[in-house]
Scaffold this active site. Sequence first.
Site, PDB file in Angstrom:
ATOM      1  N   HIS A  17       0.822  -1.050   0.081  1.00 41.10           N
ATOM      2  CA  HIS A  17      -0.045  -0.158   0.003  1.00 41.10           C
ATOM      3  C   HIS A  17       0.791   1.360  -0.022  1.00 41.10           C
ATOM      4  CE1 HIS A  17      -3.815   2.244   1.493  1.00 41.10           C
ATOM      5  NE2 HIS A  17      -2.889   3.015   1.236  1.00 41.10           N
ATOM      6  N   HIS A  19       1.292   5.275  -1.683  1.00 36.60           N
ATOM      7  CA  HIS A  19       0.928   6.834  -2.500  1.00 36.60           C
ATOM      8  C   HIS A  19       2.227   7.081  -3.177  1.00 36.60           C
ATOM      9  CE1 HIS A  19      -3.184   6.755  -0.744  1.00 36.60           C
ATOM     10  NE2 HIS A  19      -2.551   6.238   0.309  1.00 36.60           N
ATOM     11  N   LYS A 103      -9.818  -0.506  -5.479  1.00 35.37           N
ATOM     12  CA  LYS A 103      -9.439   0.015  -4.396  1.00 35.37           C
ATOM     13  C   LYS A 103     -11.144   0.778  -3.890  1.00 35.37           C
ATOM     14  CE  LYS A 103      -7.864   2.610  -0.759  1.00 35.37           C
ATOM     15  NZ  LYS A 103      -6.819   2.508   0.439  1.00 35.37           N
ATOM     16  N   HIS A 140     -10.195   1.060   2.434  1.00 33.19           N
ATOM     17  CA  HIS A 140     -10.016   1.858   3.152  1.00 33.19           C
ATOM     18  C   HIS A 140     -11.303   1.959   4.019  1.00 33.19           C
ATOM     19  CE1 HIS A 140      -8.762   6.163   4.590  1.00 33.19           C
ATOM     20  NE2 HIS A 140      -9.901   5.862   5.227  1.00 33.19           N
ATOM     21  N   HIS A 178      -4.383  -0.478   6.146  1.00 36.47           N
ATOM     22  CA  HIS A 178      -3.964   0.376   7.350  1.00 36.47           C
ATOM     23  C   HIS A 178      -4.902   0.220   8.595  1.00 36.47           C
ATOM     24  CE1 HIS A 178      -6.651   2.994   5.204  1.00 36.47           C
ATOM     25  NE2 HIS A 178      -5.651   3.262   4.525  1.00 36.47           N
ATOM     26  N   ASP A 251       1.308   2.602   3.548  1.00 38.00           N
ATOM     27  CA  ASP A 251       0.801   3.900   3.438  1.00 38.00           C
ATOM     28  C   ASP A 251       1.399   5.102   3.361  1.00 38.00           C
ATOM     29  OD1 ASP A 251      -1.750   5.188   2.914  1.00 38.00           O
ATOM     30  OD2 ASP A 251      -2.309   5.360   5.068  1.00 38.00           O
TER      31      ASP A 251
HETATM   32  O1  DOR Z   1      -3.176   9.517   5.550  1.00 39.79           O
HETATM   33  C1  DOR Z   1      -3.813   9.374   4.621  1.00 39.79           C
HETATM   34  N1  DOR Z   1      -3.297   9.920   3.422  1.00 39.79           N
HETATM   35  N2  DOR Z   1      -4.509   8.448   4.401  1.00 39.79           N
HETATM   36  C2  DOR Z   1      -5.301   7.979   3.210  1.00 39.79           C
HETATM   37  O2  DOR Z   1      -6.015   7.361   3.138  1.00 39.79           O
HETATM   38  C3  DOR Z   1      -4.731   8.868   1.982  1.00 39.79           C
HETATM   39  C4  DOR Z   1      -3.347   9.522   1.894  1.00 39.79           C
HETATM   40  C5  DOR Z   1      -3.092  10.513   0.776  1.00 39.79           C
HETATM   41  O3  DOR Z   1      -3.364  10.082  -0.411  1.00 39.79           O
HETATM   42  O4  DOR Z   1      -2.642  11.707   1.201  1.00 39.79           O
HETATM   43 ZN    ZN Z   2      -3.392   5.050   1.642  1.00 37.80          ZN
END
Ligand code: DOR
Ligand code: ZN
Length: 348
Positions: A17, A19, A103, A140, A178, A251
């Site tokens: 997971h 970003h 997702k 999520h 998460h 995450d």
């Molecule tokens: O803290 C987070 N940041 N939780 C999420 O679900 C998304 C992520 C983000 O894309 O910034």
């Molecule tokens: Zn995330």
Amino acid sequence: MTDTPESLIIRRPDDWHVHLRDGELLRGVAAFTAHQFARAIVMPNLSPPVTTVDAASGYRDRILAAVPEGVSFTPLMTCYLTDHTSPDELERGHREGVFTAAKLYPANATTNSAQGVTDVANIGKALERMAAIGMPLCVHGEVTDAEIDVFDREKVFIDRVLAPLVRELPELKVIFEHITTRDAVQFVDDAGDDVGATITPQHLHINRNAMLVGGIRPHAYCLPVAKREEHRLALRKAATSGSAKYFLGTDSAPHARHAKESGCGCAGIFNAPFALESYLQVFEEEGALDRFERFASENGPRFYGLPLNEERITLERTSVDVPAEIDAGDTTVVPFHAGEMLRWRLRR
Ligand code: DOR
Ligand code: ZN
């Protein structure tokens, strides 16, 4: 007392997971994840979100272009579910090897989730198709109802959404992502083998005090938000238990420093640069170094039905200083553990 080894050699881990963002920020952060992990499940919450096979395959190309030469890294793409996702598009993407998973963001739960799902009933057909073709669902797990306290949103999601969903589609592979509560651990433990969960380094290290004691600390803010100490302890126990249901998912969610240090700061903790070091410290503290490889490198691919990595990495027991900030593309990001010293280092 058993001695702590001076180094640990394990299969190269994956991040289930992450970003990676897009554009300049992608070019600034991709190397951190690629140095630490062989593969990563890449979140689709770009703006606009990744909702089609074409969008995911274009995004995958941009990620690969951002990975430094000579570093092997495979991005595993996900499809952002909306109320209108077509089951055929999901199936085509999965069969063509573009979508590893899909997702579920409840609409407005977090960053760039405005086009998420307003009611799981709206994606019933899509989920049935996913179950039929063996395509995993990443979740999520928070409700978004205004009257539900932000610290209770995960637990209420389990009761109202996840438990009924798993009951109705028991053959769907679900990754409860998460997780942050004892309730989530209990749910996953009690569920069948097609329910797994990822755990982040921050939820193993910090509770909500880290965010609120002595001043408001935006770099400790992410979603789902860190909870009480009892929940952190339950997560540490689950992650280090050796159970095949729990696996590594950072995450890592970079936001520019100014976007977090703001009157309305963004949610997300950038942990990619020292993710393995951070996790390993927890496993050491819990006396579970022998279970780290399962959590980091085996349980994830087994759950997803993918091959284990054959490459090995070495983690050395030597201190490493985490910088106060990191240059990422055209901006500056504050990493998790900024200014702290960690006790392990990934050998380069
Ligand atoms: O803290 C987070 N940041 N939780 C999420 O679900 C998304 C992520 C983000 O894309 O910034
Ligand atoms: Zn995330």
